[in-house]
Enzyme design. Structure first.
Site, PDB file in Angstrom:
ATOM      1  N   LYS A  43       0.810  -1.228   0.000  1.00  0.00           N
ATOM      2  CA  LYS A  43       0.000   0.000   0.000  1.00  0.00           C
ATOM      3  C   LYS A  43       0.839   1.272   0.000  1.00  0.00           C
ATOM      4  CE  LYS A  43      -4.475  -1.463   1.658  1.00  0.00           C
ATOM      5  NZ  LYS A  43      -4.307  -2.907   1.948  1.00  0.00           N
ATOM      6  N   GLU A  53      -9.961   7.275   3.613  1.00  0.00           N
ATOM      7  CA  GLU A  53     -10.886   6.394   4.323  1.00  0.00           C
ATOM      8  C   GLU A  53     -10.141   5.091   4.549  1.00  0.00           C
ATOM      9  OE1 GLU A  53     -10.805   6.363   1.010  1.00  0.00           O
ATOM     10  OE2 GLU A  53     -10.493   4.202   0.921  1.00  0.00           O
ATOM     11  N   SER A 110       1.639  -9.853  -0.946  1.00  0.00           N
ATOM     12  CA  SER A 110       1.254  -8.449  -0.776  1.00  0.00           C
ATOM     13  C   SER A 110       1.570  -7.871   0.600  1.00  0.00           C
ATOM     14  CB  SER A 110      -0.231  -8.275  -1.087  1.00  0.00           C
ATOM     15  OG  SER A 110      -1.022  -9.096  -0.258  1.00  0.00           O
TER      16      SER A 110
HETATM   17  C1  LIG Z   1      -5.169  -3.926   1.579  1.00  0.00           C
HETATM   18  C2  LIG Z   1      -4.489  -5.186   1.289  1.00  0.00           C
HETATM   19  C3  LIG Z   1      -4.883  -6.013   0.215  1.00  0.00           C
HETATM   20  C4  LIG Z   1      -6.088  -5.735  -0.636  1.00  0.00           C
HETATM   21  O1  LIG Z   1      -6.036  -4.550  -1.368  1.00  0.00           O
HETATM   22  P1  LIG Z   1      -5.761  -4.543  -2.942  1.00  0.00           P
HETATM   23  O2  LIG Z   1      -6.057  -3.148  -3.337  1.00  0.00           O
HETATM   24  O3  LIG Z   1      -6.694  -5.539  -3.548  1.00  0.00           O
HETATM   25  O4  LIG Z   1      -4.358  -4.929  -3.141  1.00  0.00           O
HETATM   26  C5  LIG Z   1      -4.140  -7.154  -0.054  1.00  0.00           C
HETATM   27  N1  LIG Z   1      -3.072  -7.489   0.708  1.00  0.00           N
HETATM   28  C6  LIG Z   1      -2.672  -6.741   1.752  1.00  0.00           C
HETATM   29  C7  LIG Z   1      -1.495  -7.174   2.553  1.00  0.00           C
HETATM   30  C8  LIG Z   1      -3.358  -5.567   2.084  1.00  0.00           C
HETATM   31  O5  LIG Z   1      -2.958  -4.822   3.128  1.00  0.00           O
END
Ligand SMILES: *Cc1c(COP(=O)(O)O)cnc(C)c1O
Length: 391
Positions: free
Chosen positions: A88, A110, A376
């Site tokens: 993010k 938000e 992610s």
């Molecule tokens: C917020 C988040 C997501 C989901 O958000 P996307 O916009 O779909 O990437 C996925 N993995 C993690 C670790 C997150 O913090």
């Protein structure tokens, strides 16, 4: 060719469906974002911060034991190692630099689980800008550690008290704030959702993930192109970043993994590509979970980041045209995948990410295939959920 058009559409999905009073704000952004983002001065500052503040490039790690288990070559793109623990931050760094160049002094955002709120509070502290994060009152209770983090970083967290007091109510409050403060305020959206140009600009900021992947894959495997890229999809920003430079490489399979919660048809799910129909949510035309008369259906997933009733218009388009495959993974399957990764690779993933990992159980690959899973985020924030399921 997968590409966004002049009006912000990917095929039939996207656009900017906003109240008249938001037009000046969105229009200002739309007119300026590409010029600013493509300027040398912006690129220099963005790249330097990604390197020295975020810690990029994120490693591409060959997961040997995971590969043995799935009889294919699995690589993990380690966004979990980046500052604040997930992808993010790539987006919030980009948007704070945009805000600065548009002379905005006040930042709003938000947040649902608080991850985007923390990433936004982080870059506001870095730039010395005022930061107000709207969060549903119920979410503030559920995600108290992230509320504390945002406050420690100097942000003001404002509770959204209407409706179910969760993400969509926080979004409404943020939009109301933006309408009332059009001149000095910039709204940082946390995924590839919202009115054009947000999905495009967020995808561009996150595209650093696949930009690095190409170089790293060439070095480590001799080819830029893997057989497949697997990523979880909430709004879709980490997946958009991981897919971006492969959108027009048809031999690379793109696999979008959604949260099936307690089961796709259980009434407690967030599997938008299966359950969703065309409609408008948060300013764009996309797939969303709604009743026949257009009321949004409350989504459910064990993972707060995937607990969203829509998907970004890029993903709606990729799935509708068959360019991407959608896979749905339940809470239990995600939990198993998280424990497996912890025990055989020594990496505790975020619950969102665990959904992408669980897809390896159902997908079939050749032994020689290279499969990249976008890792992610890390699992520190999910320890409470993991402890509940420790065996
Ligand atoms: C917020 C988040 C997501 C989901 O958000 P996307 O916009 O779909 O990437 C996925 N993995 C993690 C670790 C997150 O913090």
């Amino acid at each position: 060719m997968v590409a966004i058009d002049e009006r912000g559409y990917y095929g039939e999905f996207g656009g900017a469906y906003i109240p008249e009073m938001l037009h000046p704000n969105v229009e200002e952004l739309r007119e300026n974002y590409l010029n600013i983002m493509q300027s040398d001065d912006f690129q220099q500052e963005f790249r330097l911060l990604l390197k020295d503040y975020v810690g990029r490039p994120s490693p591409l790690y060959f997961a040997k034991r995971l590969s043995e288990r799935y009889h294919t070559r699995v690589f993990l793109k380690r966004e979990d190692l980046m500052h604040t623990g997930a992808h993010k931050i790539n987006n919030t760094i980009g948007q704070i630099l945009l805000a600065k160049r548009l002379n905005k002094k006040r930042i709003i955002a938000e947040t649902g689980a608080g991850q985007h709120g923390v990433a936004t509070a982080t870059v506001c502290a870095l730039m010395g800008l005022e930061c107000i994060v709207y969060m549903g009152r119920v979410d503030m209770e559920r995600q108290a550690p992230n509320v504390a983090r945002m406050r420690m970083l100097g942000a003001e967290v404002r509770p959204a008290l209407s409706g179910s007091q969760t993400l969509k109510d926080a979004t409404n409050e943020a939009i109301r704030d933006w309408i009332n403060n059009p001149d000095n305020t910039y709204y940082i959206i946390g995924s590839v959702v919202g009115p054009h140009p947000y999905p495009d600009l967020v995808a561009r900021f996150q595209s650093v993930i696949s930009e690095e992947m190409k170089i790293q894959l060439l070095e480590q495997t001799g080819s830029e192109n893997p057989a497949a890229i697997v990523a979880c999809v909430g709004g879709g920003s980490n997946a958009a970043g991981a897919f971006y430079h492969y959108l027009n490489a048809p031999n690379v399979r793109l696999i979008a993994v959604e949260a099936a919660g307690k089961g796709v048809y259980s009434g407690h799910s967030a599997a938008t590509s299966v359950l969703g129909t065309k409609g408008i949510i948060h300013g764009s035309r996309t797939l969303l979970m709604q009743t026949e008369d257009g009321q949004i259906v409350e989504p459910y997933s064990i993972s707060a980041g995937l607990d969203y009733p829509g998907i970004g218009p890029l993903h709606a388009h990729l799935i509708a045209t068959g360019r991407a495959e959608a896979v749905s993974i339940t809470d239990d399957e995600a939990l198993s995948a998280a424990f497996l990764l912890a025990r055989i690779e020594g990496i505790i993933p975020a619950l969102e990410t665990a959904h992408a990992l669980a897809a390896l159980e159902t997908l079939r690959f050749q032994e020689s295939d290279v499969v990249v899973v976008n890792l992610s985020g890390r699992g520190d924030k999910d320890l409470a959920a993991y402890i509940d399921h420790l065996t």
